[in-house]
Design a protein around this motif. Structure first.
Motif, mmCIF file in Angstrom:
data_model
loop_
_atom_site.group_PDB
_atom_site.id
_atom_site.type_symbol
_atom_site.label_atom_id
_atom_site.label_comp_id
_atom_site.label_asym_id
_atom_site.label_seq_id
_atom_site.Cartn_x
_atom_site.Cartn_y
_atom_site.Cartn_z
ATOM 1 N N ASP A 195 0.810 -1.230 0.000
ATOM 2 C CA ASP A 195 0.000 0.000 0.000
ATOM 3 C C ASP A 195 0.839 1.275 0.000
ATOM 4 O O ASP A 195 0.324 2.362 -0.263
ATOM 5 N N GLY A 196 2.111 1.177 0.302
ATOM 6 C CA GLY A 196 2.899 2.396 0.415
ATOM 7 C C GLY A 196 4.335 2.179 0.017
ATOM 8 O O GLY A 196 4.691 1.143 -0.546
ATOM 9 N N PRO A 197 5.192 3.137 0.315
ATOM 10 C CA PRO A 197 6.606 3.034 -0.048
ATOM 11 C C PRO A 197 7.313 2.018 0.838
ATOM 12 O O PRO A 197 6.761 1.547 1.843
ATOM 13 N N PRO A 198 8.566 1.672 0.514
ATOM 14 C CA PRO A 198 9.339 0.786 1.380
ATOM 15 C C PRO A 198 9.435 1.346 2.794
ATOM 16 O O PRO A 198 9.476 2.552 2.998
ATOM 17 N N ARG A 199 9.451 0.459 3.765
ATOM 18 C CA ARG A 199 9.523 0.883 5.157
ATOM 19 C C ARG A 199 10.572 0.063 5.888
ATOM 20 O O ARG A 199 10.962 -1.025 5.442
ATOM 21 N N GLU A 200 11.017 0.587 6.985
ATOM 22 C CA GLU A 200 11.951 -0.122 7.846
ATOM 23 C C GLU A 200 11.146 -1.059 8.742
ATOM 24 O O GLU A 200 10.430 -0.617 9.638
ATOM 25 N N VAL A 201 11.248 -2.352 8.477
ATOM 26 C CA VAL A 201 10.452 -3.340 9.206
ATOM 27 C C VAL A 201 11.189 -3.719 10.487
ATOM 28 O O VAL A 201 12.353 -4.136 10.447
ATOM 29 N N PRO A 202 10.566 -3.582 11.639
ATOM 30 C CA PRO A 202 11.241 -3.926 12.898
ATOM 31 C C PRO A 202 11.436 -5.432 13.034
ATOM 32 O O PRO A 202 10.644 -6.232 12.528
ATOM 33 N N LEU A 203 12.481 -5.811 13.734
ATOM 34 C CA LEU A 203 12.768 -7.225 13.931
ATOM 35 C C LEU A 203 11.625 -7.945 14.636
ATOM 36 O O LEU A 203 11.363 -9.123 14.375
ATOM 37 N N SER A 204 10.940 -7.248 15.525
ATOM 38 C CA SER A 204 9.840 -7.884 16.259
ATOM 39 C C SER A 204 8.742 -8.349 15.304
ATOM 40 O O SER A 204 8.117 -9.398 15.515
ATOM 41 N N GLU A 205 8.510 -7.573 14.242
ATOM 42 C CA GLU A 205 7.488 -7.949 13.275
ATOM 43 C C GLU A 205 7.885 -9.211 12.515
ATOM 44 O O GLU A 205 7.061 -10.109 12.282
ATOM 45 N N ILE A 206 9.148 -9.308 12.140
ATOM 46 C CA ILE A 206 9.626 -10.471 11.407
ATOM 47 C C ILE A 206 9.627 -11.707 12.294
ATOM 48 O O ILE A 206 9.266 -12.804 11.862
ATOM 49 N N ARG A 207 10.031 -11.516 13.546
ATOM 50 C CA ARG A 207 9.995 -12.659 14.470
ATOM 51 C C ARG A 207 8.568 -13.164 14.656
ATOM 52 O O ARG A 207 8.327 -14.374 14.736
ATOM 53 N N ALA A 208 7.616 -12.251 14.711
ATOM 54 C CA ALA A 208 6.213 -12.652 14.866
ATOM 55 C C ALA A 208 5.730 -13.406 13.632
ATOM 56 O O ALA A 208 5.014 -14.416 13.741
ATOM 57 N N LEU A 209 6.117 -12.922 12.432
ATOM 58 C CA LEU A 209 5.739 -13.627 11.210
ATOM 59 C C LEU A 209 6.369 -15.022 11.162
ATOM 60 O O LEU A 209 5.727 -15.991 10.737
ATOM 61 N N PHE A 210 7.615 -15.116 11.606
ATOM 62 C CA PHE A 210 8.280 -16.411 11.670
ATOM 63 C C PHE A 210 7.532 -17.356 12.603
ATOM 64 O O PHE A 210 7.227 -18.508 12.247
ATOM 65 N N ASP A 211 7.212 -16.881 13.795
ATOM 66 C CA ASP A 211 6.496 -17.722 14.763
ATOM 67 C C ASP A 211 5.130 -18.136 14.231
ATOM 68 O O ASP A 211 4.714 -19.299 14.389
ATOM 69 N N ASP A 212 4.430 -17.206 13.596
ATOM 70 C CA ASP A 212 3.107 -17.531 13.051
ATOM 71 C C ASP A 212 3.202 -18.578 11.941
ATOM 72 O O ASP A 212 2.369 -19.493 11.863
ATOM 73 N N THR A 213 4.217 -18.435 11.084
ATOM 74 C CA THR A 213 4.357 -19.362 9.964
ATOM 75 C C THR A 213 4.743 -20.754 10.452
ATOM 76 O O THR A 213 4.154 -21.764 10.029
ATOM 77 N N VAL A 214 5.717 -20.827 11.341
ATOM 78 C CA VAL A 214 6.091 -22.120 11.914
ATOM 79 C C VAL A 214 4.903 -22.734 12.644
ATOM 80 O O VAL A 214 4.617 -23.936 12.505
ATOM 81 N N GLY A 215 4.189 -21.909 13.410
ATOM 82 C CA GLY A 215 3.032 -22.406 14.153
ATOM 83 C C GLY A 215 1.957 -22.957 13.243
ATOM 84 O O GLY A 215 1.345 -23.996 13.536
ATOM 85 N N PHE A 216 1.709 -22.273 12.117
ATOM 86 C CA PHE A 216 0.701 -22.768 11.172
ATOM 87 C C PHE A 216 1.054 -24.167 10.692
ATOM 88 O O PHE A 216 0.220 -25.081 10.712
ATOM 89 N N TRP A 217 2.296 -24.346 10.246
ATOM 90 C CA TRP A 217 2.676 -25.639 9.682
ATOM 91 C C TRP A 217 2.703 -26.732 10.739
ATOM 92 O O TRP A 217 2.286 -27.878 10.478
ATOM 93 N N GLN A 218 3.153 -26.415 11.924
ATOM 94 C CA GLN A 218 3.190 -27.440 12.960
ATOM 95 C C GLN A 218 1.791 -27.832 13.419
ATOM 96 O O GLN A 218 1.524 -29.013 13.679
ATOM 97 N N ARG A 219 0.883 -26.863 13.484
ATOM 98 C CA ARG A 219 -0.503 -27.214 13.823
ATOM 99 C C ARG A 219 -1.135 -28.051 12.722
ATOM 100 O O ARG A 219 -1.855 -29.016 12.994
#
Length: 612
Positions: A195-219
């Motif tokens: 929706d917008g220009p490039p942004r500086e993505v915080p590490l916390s956001e990436i860690r959350a996406l990682f946890d969500d993705t791993v959690g999806f596959w393991q469930r």
């Protein structure tokens, strides 16, 4: 620089599209926004002109290993260098069923020990390299623009972190260097529909996406009911099938790739990024055997939609394949400016076999509907009436020449496998009608079913060879017929079948590997040879097990496991060198692997095999 070997890749995906990541950290294949969309990165088919997204250590003195994060589709590529150990963690956050959702490739860069400098190259080639793009560099990333598609690259870091050492854009391609010390974590996110220009993505956001993705596959994997001997490879195969599912429709693509060769340097290069009625049908029974009822129901719903549409074409009420959304525009064309994987031309996109007459698809469709019914997924009234119309067509049209299961370009014949599966279609329709008291012309269906049986036994079996043959009047063997005992057409210990199995072993089998047929003995309209077909190799395991040849079945299965790549993935075929060839990873191969494992487990435990 030559294309990385087919097997030197892992797959990540978001259930709408997928990317292949090589062992040297390069995304060599990615289509957006769907599996069957034009490619953005296509280095797998032309390293010089296809486009790539590479992240690798600076310099050449490094080695790499790949693995999946346990029980997930999160891929880890670990690099060992003279100065330290670094890793790239690649994944795509899983999307819901919305076809308009944004797609994200997340690449987490970590220094594990010592120091690591990563070199990043982002070189998109939109629309199979046919569309020019514009690149806009900003403080927090870059935007790659074409008229139909825009991709945004975001940088992952915390405020105050060290900046990237260098970033440059040349002729629309971005390059960067990222220097890390032990414990540092950075990353990149490539996103569509931003929706917008490039942004500086915080590490916390990436860690959350990682946890969500791993959690999806393991469930998701936690729902499996498989507890057999080959749990790891069966579960990896199940996840691979899930990765090749288009969530908005439930369709399963045959493979996420196009035009990977069945012979290096040859012309047998086809686009598999579509949903075959055959593959989707096989998947229903396979996934039910693992306890994945919801996925089987979704695939069954996709198939039911195609049956209810009843538009079809010259091949009858069903086309043999469709796009993932159920549409049927698969016009075949050649990407002239691409060299093909290791010089294998032409590069095809689209698939001209879509309009072929392949009678076997009706048997596979009805067999899957019958399997779903036995699992409690009963057809509603409208669904039954649509099935009835299809079966009426089969009863009227089964006795005609066709192109056959292997989609050869050598003309129509009376293929034995096609007749066999027409028998299956009518047999399963009769069973469904009887089980639920559904209205049906049972007398006619039964008469036609029995005519097929008698014809196959009379004309499909060559008494001199002692084997069922590819088509009437032929002496050629065909490994598709390995499914005969599985679908109940013959007893797995019938002398006619055992002699067929022996003939196949003598002519089509090399060690554990099985050829589909002999192209020299059965001209298929194409030049060159092909490798052994891994679907058939696993189907032979199933047939051997059912015939009571358990030692041979288990040895063949264990040998086939050695041909998987380092991540447990299989392409379509195995070359004489042992190299994986053909589109990758291939759904059919992983389906057959699961079926063989489940059957072999049952037989080794003294139980009755499934679907017998």
């Amino acid at each position: 620089m030559s294309e990385a070997a087919i097997a030197e890749h892992g797959i990540i995906g978001d259930l709408q599209t997928a990317a292949l990541v090589s062992t040297d950290g390069s995304i060599d294949w990615f289509c957006c926004p769907r599996f069957d969309s034009p490619s953005v990165f296509g280095a797998l088919l032309d390293d010089a002109r296809g486009g790539h997204f590479r992240v690798r250590p600076d310099g050449g003195a490094w080695s790499a290993e790949q693995m999946y994060h346990p029980d997930s589709a999160v891929l880890v590529t670990r690099f060992s260098t003279p100065d330290g150990v670094g890793e790239v963690v690649d994944f795509m956050p899983v999307l819901d069923g919305s076809a308009s959702a944004r797609h994200r490739i997340v690449r987490m860069l970590r220094c594990v020990r010592g120091r690591t400098t990563f070199v990043v190259d982002v070189a998109p080639r939109f629309d199979y390299g046919r569309s020019e793009h514009r690149t806009e560099l900003t403080e927090h990333g870059a935007v790659f623009r074409t008229d139909p598609l825009t991709l945004t690259l975001h940088i992952v870091r915390e405020p105050g972190d060290r900046p990237l050492a260098t970033v440059a854009v040349e002729e629309g391609d971005l390059s960067a260097r990222i220097s890390l010390e032990a414990g540092d974590l950075r990353g990149l996110v490539l996103e569509s529909a931003s929706d917008g220009p490039p942004r500086e993505v915080p590490l916390s956001e990436i860690r959350a996406l990682f946890d969500d993705t791993v959690g999806f596959w393991q469930r998701w994997l936690g729902r499996s009911t498989y507890t057999g001997r080959w749990r790891e490879i069966v579960h990896r195969s199940a996840m691979t099938l899930k990765l090749m599912t288009y969530a908005p429709s439930g369709g399963l693509v045959a493979a996420p790739t196009a035009s990977l060769p069945e012979q290096i340097g040859g012309e047998r290069n086809w686009d598999y990024r579509y949903t075959w009625v055959r593959d989707a049908s096989f998947s229903v029974g396979t996934l039910l055997a693992l306890g994945f009822v919801d996925e089987a129901a979704r695939f069954g719903s996709w198939l039911g939609d195609r049956i209810r549409e009843q538009v079809g074409g010259a091949g009858g009420p069903l086309n043999i394949m469709y796009r993932v959304d159920g549409s049927s525009d698969l016009e075949e064309e050649v990407v002239e400016h691409w060299s093909g994987h290791r010089g294998s031309r032409p590069v095809h996109v689209g698939n001209g076999a879509a309009d072929q007459l392949q009678l076997d698809i009706y048997g596979e469709a009805l067999d899957s509907i019958h399997a779903a019914d036995r699992a409690g997924l009963v057809l509603p009234h409208r669904g039954w009436m649509a099935v009835r119309r299809v079966l009426d067509w089969v009863a009227e049209n089964w006795d005609q020449p066709e192109e056959g299961i292997w989609e050869t370009r050598g003309g129509r014949h009376s293929f034995t496998y096609g007749r066999l599966m027409c028998w299956v279609a009518l047999d399963r329709g009769i069973r469904l009608a009887a089980a639920h008291g559904r209205p049906a012309p049972l007398e006619r269906w039964t008469a036609e079913r029995d005519r097929i049986y008698e014809q196959v036994m009379d004309q499909g079996f060559d008494a001199e060879r002692g084997a069922f043959v590819q088509h009437y009047g032929s002496r050629v063997l065909d490994a598709a017929l390995l499914r005969m005992p599985r679908v109940g057409f013959v007893s797995p210990t019938d002398p006619m079948w055992l002699s067929t199995l022996d003939a196949m072993d003598a002519e089509l089998v090399t060690d554990s590997l099985v050829y589909r047929y002999d192209p020299a003995a059965s001209p298929d309209g194409l030049r060159g040879d092909e490798g052994t077909f891994s679907l058939c190799s696993f189907a032979r395991v199933d047939a051997l097990a059912r015939a009571g040849r358990l030692d041979a079945a288990r040895m063949a299965f264990e040998k086939m496991l050695t041909y998987a790549n380092h991540l447990g993935l299989y392409s379509e075929e195995i070359a004489p060198t042992g190299e994986q060839i053909g589109n990758f990873p291939q759904a059919f191969t992983h389906l057959a692997l699961i079926d063989a494992a489940v059957t072999l487990d049952a037989m080794l435990d003294g139980a009755r095999p499934p679907w017998s």
